[in-house]
Design a protein around this motif. Structure first.
Motif, short mmCIF file in Angstrom:
data_model
loop_
_atom_site.label_atom_id
_atom_site.label_comp_id
_atom_site.label_asym_id
_atom_site.label_seq_id
_atom_site.Cartn_x
_atom_site.Cartn_y
_atom_site.Cartn_z
N THR A 1 2.99 10.42 38.89
CA THR A 1 2.83 9.03 39.26
C THR A 1 1.35 8.69 39.43
OG1 THR A 1 3.04 9.56 41.62
CG2 THR A 1 5.05 8.96 40.44
N GLY A 2 1.06 7.42 39.18
CA GLY A 2 -0.30 6.95 39.37
C GLY A 2 -0.41 6.13 40.63
N PHE A 3 -1.36 5.22 40.67
CA PHE A 3 -1.61 4.40 41.85
C PHE A 3 -0.37 3.61 42.26
CE2 PHE A 3 -2.84 0.49 43.95
CZ PHE A 3 -3.74 0.92 44.90
N CYS A 4 0.37 3.09 41.29
CA CYS A 4 1.51 2.23 41.59
C CYS A 4 2.70 2.98 42.15
CB CYS A 4 1.94 1.45 40.35
SG CYS A 4 2.67 2.49 39.06
N GLY A 5 2.74 4.29 41.98
CA GLY A 5 3.86 5.09 42.47
C GLY A 5 5.00 5.23 41.49
N ALA A 6 4.89 4.62 40.31
CA ALA A 6 5.96 4.68 39.33
C ALA A 6 5.84 5.92 38.47
CB ALA A 6 5.94 3.44 38.45
N SER B 1 10.52 -1.27 42.17
CA SER B 1 9.81 -0.38 43.08
C SER B 1 8.40 -0.11 42.57
CB SER B 1 10.57 0.94 43.22
OG SER B 1 11.89 0.71 43.69
N GLY B 2 7.49 0.08 43.53
CA GLY B 2 6.11 0.36 43.19
C GLY B 2 5.31 -0.93 43.04
N CYS B 3 4.00 -0.80 43.04
CA CYS B 3 3.14 -1.97 42.90
C CYS B 3 1.75 -1.53 42.49
CB CYS B 3 3.07 -2.75 44.21
SG CYS B 3 2.09 -4.25 44.11
N THR B 4 1.10 -2.35 41.68
CA THR B 4 -0.25 -2.02 41.22
C THR B 4 -1.32 -2.58 42.14
OG1 THR B 4 -0.36 -4.00 39.84
CG2 THR B 4 0.55 -2.01 38.83
N LEU B 5 -0.92 -3.30 43.19
CA LEU B 5 -1.90 -3.89 44.11
C LEU B 5 -1.96 -3.15 45.45
CD1 LEU B 5 -1.32 -7.72 43.51
CD2 LEU B 5 -3.17 -6.28 42.66
N LYS B 6 -0.80 -2.92 46.10
CA LYS B 6 -0.73 -2.25 47.40
C LYS B 6 -1.49 -3.00 48.49
CE LYS B 6 1.62 1.36 45.85
NZ LYS B 6 1.05 2.68 45.77
N GLY C 1 25.26 -17.68 37.71
CA GLY C 1 24.73 -19.03 37.61
C GLY C 1 23.24 -19.15 37.77
N ALA C 2 22.51 -18.03 37.76
CA ALA C 2 21.06 -18.07 37.93
C ALA C 2 20.40 -18.99 36.90
CB ALA C 2 20.47 -16.67 37.81
N HIS C 3 19.44 -19.77 37.35
CA HIS C 3 18.71 -20.64 36.42
C HIS C 3 17.80 -19.83 35.50
CE1 HIS C 3 19.79 -24.53 38.13
NE2 HIS C 3 19.56 -24.05 39.34
N ASN C 4 17.37 -18.66 35.96
CA ASN C 4 16.40 -17.87 35.21
C ASN C 4 16.44 -16.44 35.70
OD1 ASN C 4 14.72 -17.97 37.70
ND2 ASN C 4 14.40 -20.09 37.05
N ILE C 5 15.74 -15.57 35.00
CA ILE C 5 15.57 -14.19 35.44
C ILE C 5 14.14 -14.06 35.96
CG2 ILE C 5 15.55 -11.77 34.76
CD1 ILE C 5 18.32 -13.06 34.78
N ASN C 6 14.01 -13.61 37.19
CA ASN C 6 12.74 -13.59 37.92
C ASN C 6 12.42 -12.14 38.28
OD1 ASN C 6 10.58 -14.03 39.64
ND2 ASN C 6 11.72 -15.24 41.12
N LEU C 7 11.35 -11.61 37.72
CA LEU C 7 11.00 -10.21 37.91
C LEU C 7 9.85 -10.09 38.91
CD1 LEU C 7 11.08 -9.11 34.16
CD2 LEU C 7 12.97 -9.27 35.79
N VAL C 8 10.06 -9.31 39.97
CA VAL C 8 9.06 -9.15 41.02
C VAL C 8 8.42 -7.76 40.91
CG1 VAL C 8 8.63 -9.17 43.52
CG2 VAL C 8 10.32 -10.72 42.52
N THR C 9 7.11 -7.71 40.83
CA THR C 9 6.30 -6.51 40.57
C THR C 9 6.86 -5.70 39.40
OG1 THR C 9 7.42 -5.24 42.34
CG2 THR C 9 5.34 -6.33 42.89
N PRO C 10 6.89 -6.30 38.22
CA PRO C 10 7.49 -5.61 37.07
C PRO C 10 6.51 -4.89 36.17
CG PRO C 10 7.15 -7.89 36.50
CD PRO C 10 6.59 -7.71 37.90
#
Length: 260
Positions: A29-34, A65-70, A104-113
């Protein structure tokens, strides 16, 4: 770059601007943890985005899971910094997308992808073949955002179809920083009026290690009002301003692995 489950896993990862070079194919894994296996922490209809995203039926939100900002104040720190999540396959992620659509979701919303880009693209390919149709609107929005071009456009329900929302989270004790951000946003807007939707957010809640970094409190009404007034004075009125009451723990999702 080895392939598994239709995904090319980076052996020297450069997916984010940090370009840390982690050999994720070998499980490192790198900084993001992925690492080498896709992880997600929550998938559900989310009603607390800007109205043109959440609409009346909710935004189909997947938290990865994980993030490039932290960020030290991260409200989602269990997943961004502590690695909470469930390992899932690309095929299962595709089913998650389709399930959110069926709800019924209006859209697909990706968080920290970002750190999971190859996996997400593969899942979208599978889901589109099985009937996922919100990506037809999401794709030009993403392209427009990357190119920093294209004015916001809405459908008959007022749901954003393409364009950019620029969010700014106002932090306690850092009003001058907010002013600097708003100055830049105003410069962009002055050069091309209406090229994005501004969203000034008051929801900062001191989580995780925030207190260690001197921001262990919520923003005051006075501080936030100064930021909002500055935005208005700069011509950034055609957007969203959160209510002060948004800075509450209950607006932060419970990462109980719902939907994944």
């Amino acid at each position: 770059m080895p392939k598994t489950n239709l995904v090319s896993i980076p052996s020297s990862c450069t997916l984010c601007p940090r370009r840390c070079g982690a050999d994720r194919a070998a499980g490192r894994t790198g900084f993001c943890g992925a690492g080498s296996t896709l992880k997600a922490a929550r998938a559900a209809l989310h009603y607390w985005e800007e109205p043109c995203i959440s609409g009346t039926r909710g935004s189909g939100t997947v938290f990865f899971s994980g993030c490039t900002l932290k960020c030290c104040f991260c409200q989602n720190y269990p997943i961004s910094a502590e690695g909470l999540g469930r390992e899932i396959t690309v095929e299962h992620l595709a089913e998650i997308f389709l399930d959110l659509q069926s709800q019924g979701a209006h859209n697909i919303n990706l968080v920290t992808p970002g750190q999971w880009q190859p996996w997400i693209i593969a899942a979208l390919d599978i889901a589109r073949a099985k009937g996922l149709h919100y990506f037809a609107q999401a794709k030009p929005a993403i392209e427009a955002m990357m190119a920093q071009a294209g004015h916001p456009a809405f459908d008959a329900e007022g749901i954003l179809q393409k364009g950019v929302i620029l969010r700014h989270l106002a932090l306690p004790g850092h009003i001058d920083d907010s002013f600097a951000v708003l100055d830049q946003m105003a410069a962009w807007n002055d050069a091309d009026p209406g090229c994005f939707i501004p969203s000034v957010m008051s929801q900062y809640t001191p989580f995780y290690k925030a207190a260690e970094h001197g921001i262990g409190r919520r923003i005051t009404t006075y501080e936030y009002r100064r930021v909002v007034n500055y935005a208005m004075d700069k011509g950034l009125a055609q957007g969203y301003m959160q209510q002060k009451s948004s800075a509450k723990e209950e607006y932060t999702p419970s990462f109980d692995l719902t939907g994944v």
